[in-house]
Design an enzyme around this catalytic site. Sequence first.
Site, PDB file in Angstrom:
ATOM      1  N   ALA A  45      -9.056 -31.981 -79.721  1.00 46.08           N
ATOM      2  CA  ALA A  45      -8.347 -33.067 -80.395  1.00 46.08           C
ATOM      3  C   ALA A  45      -7.618 -32.465 -81.590  1.00 46.08           C
ATOM      4  CB  ALA A  45      -9.315 -34.154 -80.850  1.00 46.08           C
ATOM      5  N   LYS A  46      -6.712 -33.206 -82.172  1.00 48.52           N
ATOM      6  CA  LYS A  46      -6.046 -32.772 -83.405  1.00 48.52           C
ATOM      7  C   LYS A  46      -5.473 -34.008 -84.083  1.00 48.52           C
ATOM      8  CE  LYS A  46      -5.252 -28.751 -85.441  1.00 48.52           C
ATOM      9  NZ  LYS A  46      -6.192 -27.637 -85.475  1.00 48.52           N
TER      10      LYS A  46
END
Length: 411
Positions: free
Chosen positions: A101-102
């Site tokens: 994720a980011k």
Amino acid sequence: MNALAATNRNFRQAARILGLDSKLEKSLLIPFREIKVECTIPKDDGTLVSYVGFRVQHDNARGPMKGGIRYHPEVDLDEVNALAQLMTWKTAVADIPYGGAKGGIGCIPKELSLSELERLTRVFTQKIHDLIGIHTDVPAPDMGTNAQTMAWILDEYSKFHGHSPAVVTGKPVDLGGSLGREAATGRGVIYATEAFLAEHGKQIKDLTFAIQGFGNVGSWAAKLIHERGGKVVAVSDITGAVKNQNGLDIPALLDHKEATGKLIDFSGGDVMCSDELLTHDCDVLIPCALGGVLNRENADYVKAKFIVEAANHPTDPEADEILSKKGVLILPDIYANAGGVTVSYFEWVQNIQGFLWDEEKVNKELKKYMTKAFHNLKSMCQSHNCNLRMGAFTLGVNRVARATQLRGWEA
């Protein structure tokens, strides 16, 4: 080529090498969830200002999604998407039980006061609190954020869900952070570099290094190289660049940077143009700043024999090809800078157990994970007769593909 296009290209090449089914390939590329939120806050002068925040959750086949939150003016959905996908492959390369994720907010953090940053972080957390979680998505610091940012997220999240130290990593140690976490990415870069150089019969103490970026990662990498007897001959950051062919005195440079806030005017080195650092005469080049810094304009002039990608996506695919033809060996970002997420994993484990490890154990485990990952990466290179970047991508993609298939992705 932008970060998303370059990442997709590397993924597709790895998928071809692995002979992945086209439907599975498409499934692995599509993010699990993309979140975009408006964060409106009152500034200290009473005016209202709005910022756009993003969180891209790419894949959770191997475990909760994991990735940093960056505050930077260039944050956009494409960049966050690329970095989320890179995290999926990176956690798989390091063999830790996470997906990718980011997140990020498009802002200029240095133009915001501490109280404005706190309000912005809390509003962002309020907007996404029901989409992150200990077993769902675990944020961490990134460019423009730090342990204090994570403390605010933890506090705001806990208002909704009760005390939850494992919801973020990279926290202050007083709130359940791990010893050794601050140095982890830089230390991981050094363990990766040692494994990489040993493969070629070389050691840090016999080589010269140029480091682009002197923030958390670059300064720790420089400090640890200096401690091992390596010569750091050039360093740059946004304030300027300094060089000394006999080796910079890194502890003195760190003191100077802390006292003045900049690298220039350091008595132990000569000022140089920041742009020249990437093509400076050295054995090992370590880019630790933004993506895309090595491109078709400058790749031909790189003098280093080894490049260790401590930044995310510092080498454009065009530069990759030019450097390969020159015989430059590149240790790819999805392996080289995995030390941060590996120690984030250790922090998460400690929070869930409610038990703090000592720093010696953290560093020993980090070295074990980084060394093992390098040997796994090398064996993929040998199996598929490919370079280190494709070795890392095939290793990561193969692990995620296997987990996806085992879970029954078509059901």
